[in-house]
Design a protein around this motif. Structure first.
Motif, PDB file in Angstrom:
ATOM      1  N   LYS A  95       2.192   6.451  -7.445  1.00 26.63           N
ATOM      2  CA  LYS A  95       1.418   7.607  -7.908  1.00 26.63           C
ATOM      3  C   LYS A  95       2.278   8.863  -7.904  1.00 26.63           C
ATOM      4  O   LYS A  95       2.247   9.654  -8.853  1.00 26.63           O
ATOM      5  N   TYR A  96       3.072   9.037  -6.849  1.00 21.49           N
ATOM      6  CA  TYR A  96       3.952  10.200  -6.777  1.00 21.49           C
ATOM      7  C   TYR A  96       4.994  10.148  -7.895  1.00 21.49           C
ATOM      8  O   TYR A  96       5.266  11.154  -8.555  1.00 21.49           O
ATOM      9  N   ALA A 119       0.829  -1.207   0.000  1.00 26.86           N
ATOM     10  CA  ALA A 119       0.000   0.000   0.000  1.00 26.86           C
ATOM     11  C   ALA A 119       0.866   1.260   0.000  1.00 26.86           C
ATOM     12  O   ALA A 119       0.538   2.244  -0.677  1.00 26.86           O
ATOM     13  N   VAL A 120       1.975   1.247   0.728  1.00 28.43           N
ATOM     14  CA  VAL A 120       2.909   2.379   0.694  1.00 28.43           C
ATOM     15  C   VAL A 120       3.487   2.521  -0.714  1.00 28.43           C
ATOM     16  O   VAL A 120       3.581   3.631  -1.261  1.00 28.43           O
ATOM     17  N   GLY A 163      -1.261   1.434   5.554  1.00 27.37           N
ATOM     18  CA  GLY A 163      -0.214   1.553   4.542  1.00 27.37           C
ATOM     19  C   GLY A 163      -0.484   2.684   3.569  1.00 27.37           C
ATOM     20  O   GLY A 163       0.420   3.446   3.205  1.00 27.37           O
ATOM     21  N   SER A 164      -1.730   2.825   3.174  1.00 30.92           N
ATOM     22  CA  SER A 164      -2.095   3.926   2.287  1.00 30.92           C
ATOM     23  C   SER A 164      -1.910   5.273   2.987  1.00 30.92           C
ATOM     24  O   SER A 164      -1.421   6.235   2.387  1.00 30.92           O
ATOM     25  N   GLY A 165      -2.277   5.322   4.260  1.00 27.19           N
ATOM     26  CA  GLY A 165      -2.098   6.560   5.017  1.00 27.19           C
ATOM     27  C   GLY A 165      -0.640   6.928   5.185  1.00 27.19           C
ATOM     28  O   GLY A 165      -0.248   8.080   4.998  1.00 27.19           O
ATOM     29  N   VAL A 166       0.187   5.950   5.519  1.00 27.41           N
ATOM     30  CA  VAL A 166       1.620   6.214   5.661  1.00 27.41           C
ATOM     31  C   VAL A 166       2.223   6.598   4.313  1.00 27.41           C
ATOM     32  O   VAL A 166       3.040   7.523   4.219  1.00 27.41           O
ATOM     33  N   GLY A 167       1.818   5.913   3.252  1.00 28.80           N
ATOM     34  CA  GLY A 167       2.308   6.263   1.919  1.00 28.80           C
ATOM     35  C   GLY A 167       1.922   7.674   1.527  1.00 28.80           C
ATOM     36  O   GLY A 167       2.737   8.416   0.971  1.00 28.80           O
ATOM     37  N   LEU A 206       4.106  10.068   3.436  1.00 27.61           N
ATOM     38  CA  LEU A 206       5.466  10.144   2.913  1.00 27.61           C
ATOM     39  C   LEU A 206       5.549  10.833   1.560  1.00 27.61           C
ATOM     40  O   LEU A 206       6.503  11.560   1.284  1.00 27.61           O
ATOM     41  N   PHE A 207       4.567  10.591   0.697  1.00 28.77           N
ATOM     42  CA  PHE A 207       4.653  11.078  -0.675  1.00 28.77           C
ATOM     43  C   PHE A 207       3.648  12.169  -1.021  1.00 28.77           C
ATOM     44  O   PHE A 207       3.870  12.939  -1.952  1.00 28.77           O
ATOM     45  N   GLY A 208       2.535  12.242  -0.320  1.00 27.81           N
ATOM     46  CA  GLY A 208       1.461  13.153  -0.697  1.00 27.81           C
ATOM     47  C   GLY A 208       1.817  14.614  -0.580  1.00 27.81           C
ATOM     48  O   GLY A 208       1.339  15.439  -1.345  1.00 27.81           O
TER      49      GLY A 208
END
Length: 125
Positions: free
Chosen positions: A45-46, A38-39, A102-106, A109-111
């Motif tokens: 995407k980034y 998920a990360v 995992g999506s939240g942490v990703g 980190l990248f958003g």
């Protein structure tokens, strides 16, 4: 027998015939692997947006190397997103939690590096 309700138990098949969580340790390991996937989805995407921004404006053609690489990342991103969707469809709360965290942490980190405020690359928006 498939469980079609939210549950907290072991024994779910995850994407592949040989990926079955039968122990608590196996479930925790699977949660960690799913968290990393998920990360990686958010990172992909980034990276696609970063490549688009770095693309020379003089080469805005369908037949350039930048577009080809972005296309490869698009296919990877779609594959990962559908795999994460299928994991959520196991209805295992622990696996769903791994996807969400995992999506939240990703995103954390990248958003913040993204230019656009809204993500138009997700298929569900």
């Amino acid at each position: 027998m498939m469980k079609m309700y939210f549950h907290f138990t072991n024994g779910d098949l995850i994407l592949f015939k040989n990926w079955k969580c039968t122990t608590t340790g196996g479930l925790i390991g699977s949660m960690f692997a799913i968290f990393l996937v998920a990360v990686a989805y958010e990172g992909c995407k980034y990276l696609r947006e970063h490549l688009y921004q770095k693309q020379p404006r003089t080469s805005l053609s369908m037949w350039n190397g930048h577009h080809f690489i972005q296309t490869i990342f698009q296919m990877i991103q779609m594959w990962i997103s559908y795999c994460l969707m299928l994991i959520v469809m196991t209805y295992n709360v622990w696996l769903i939690l791994a996807v969400v965290v995992g999506s939240g942490v990703g995103y954390f980190l990248f958003g913040w590096k993204r230019i656009s405020a809204f993500d138009t690359t997700d298929c569900c928006q």
